[in-house]
Scaffold this motif. Structure first.
Motif, PDB file in Angstrom:
ATOM      1  N   GLY A   1      31.248  27.603  44.755  1.00 37.92           N
ATOM      2  CA  GLY A   1      30.441  28.776  45.062  1.00 37.92           C
ATOM      3  C   GLY A   1      30.911  29.990  44.288  1.00 37.92           C
ATOM      4  N   THR A   2      30.238  31.112  44.574  1.00 36.07           N
ATOM      5  CA  THR A   2      30.549  32.381  43.940  1.00 36.07           C
ATOM      6  C   THR A   2      30.958  33.370  45.017  1.00 36.07           C
ATOM      7  N   ILE A   3      31.996  34.121  44.772  1.00 32.70           N
ATOM      8  CA  ILE A   3      32.463  35.102  45.760  1.00 32.70           C
ATOM      9  C   ILE A   3      31.473  36.249  45.819  1.00 32.70           C
ATOM     10  N   SER A   4      30.990  36.535  47.039  1.00 33.08           N
ATOM     11  CA  SER A   4      30.064  37.655  47.192  1.00 33.08           C
ATOM     12  C   SER A   4      30.761  38.890  47.754  1.00 33.08           C
TER      13      SER A   4
ATOM     14  N   VAL B   1      37.059  28.925  38.686  1.00 38.76           N
ATOM     15  CA  VAL B   1      36.445  28.246  37.555  1.00 38.76           C
ATOM     16  C   VAL B   1      36.164  29.287  36.481  1.00 38.76           C
ATOM     17  N   LYS B   2      36.664  29.025  35.283  1.00 38.98           N
ATOM     18  CA  LYS B   2      36.409  29.939  34.175  1.00 38.98           C
ATOM     19  C   LYS B   2      35.057  29.613  33.553  1.00 38.98           C
TER      20      LYS B   2
ATOM     21  N   LEU C   1      41.480  37.607  43.001  1.00 42.13           N
ATOM     22  CA  LEU C   1      40.094  37.256  43.291  1.00 42.13           C
ATOM     23  C   LEU C   1      39.237  38.515  43.366  1.00 42.13           C
ATOM     24  N   LYS C   2      38.028  38.399  42.815  1.00 36.93           N
ATOM     25  CA  LYS C   2      37.110  39.539  42.851  1.00 36.93           C
ATOM     26  C   LYS C   2      35.685  39.027  43.003  1.00 36.93           C
ATOM     27  N   LYS C   3      34.797  39.937  43.315  1.00 34.78           N
ATOM     28  CA  LYS C   3      33.391  39.596  43.499  1.00 34.78           C
ATOM     29  C   LYS C   3      32.836  39.042  42.190  1.00 34.78           C
ATOM     30  N   GLY C   4      32.102  37.937  42.309  1.00 29.82           N
ATOM     31  CA  GLY C   4      31.491  37.317  41.142  1.00 29.82           C
ATOM     32  C   GLY C   4      32.265  36.144  40.582  1.00 29.82           C
ATOM     33  N   ASP C   5      33.516  35.950  41.006  1.00 28.88           N
ATOM     34  CA  ASP C   5      34.295  34.807  40.528  1.00 28.88           C
ATOM     35  C   ASP C   5      33.704  33.510  41.065  1.00 28.88           C
ATOM     36  N   LYS C   6      33.646  32.507  40.200  1.00 26.64           N
ATOM     37  CA  LYS C   6      33.205  31.179  40.640  1.00 26.64           C
ATOM     38  C   LYS C   6      34.454  30.417  41.055  1.00 26.64           C
TER      39      LYS C   6
END
Length: 136
Positions: free
Chosen positions: A72-75, A103-104, A58-63
């Motif tokens: 949501g989107t990871i902040s 979600v891709k 998981l990284k910032k910006g992943d939905k």
């Protein structure tokens, strides 16, 4: 019920038929364990490894989608938690284990389809090369 063959084998004189009977009584149990391993245990372990791999990546910006159905989107990403931006002014902190899937985006989907096509093309080229080498 499982102790009956043991009692029969213990009371009777040891012979070839008693040994065969004992092996015959263990065979179904062993087969049941083999079936359970290949149809239940092994697929579950594979899925668990894939899920852990997804959570580690998981990284910032992943939905994402949580197990509760929140999109949501990871902040930001922390050691055991992630902060998910649900709306413009709404951020929620979740445990990593609460994330169901990533979600891709359409670009990622197109890229993965293109990579699969390239792999198939390369495999077919390798097969053609092998057949031409074997003919020579």
């Amino acid at each position: 019920m499982f102790y009956i063959p043991f009692l029969q084998a213990a009371g009777a004189a040891p012979s070839a038929s008693a040994t065969g009977s004992l092996i015959g009584s263990f065979l179904p149990i062993v087969l049941i364990f083999v079936v359970f391993y290949f149809f239940l245990i092994r697929p579950q372990n594979k899925k668990q490894k894939e899920t852990q791999k997804m959570l580690d990546a998981l990284k910032k910006g992943d939905k994402i989608i949580t197990i509760g159905g929140i999109h949501g989107t990871i902040s930001s990403v922390h050691e055991n938690t992630v902060i998910v931006k649900v709306d413009d002014n709404c951020k929620i902190e979740f445990n990593r284990s609460a994330i169901s899937s990533v979600v891709k985006s359409e670009a990622d989907k197109a890229k993965s389809v293109e990579e699969k096509a390239n792999k198939k093309e390369k495999k077919s080229e390798d097969k053609v090369e092998e057949t031409t080498e074997s003919k020579e």
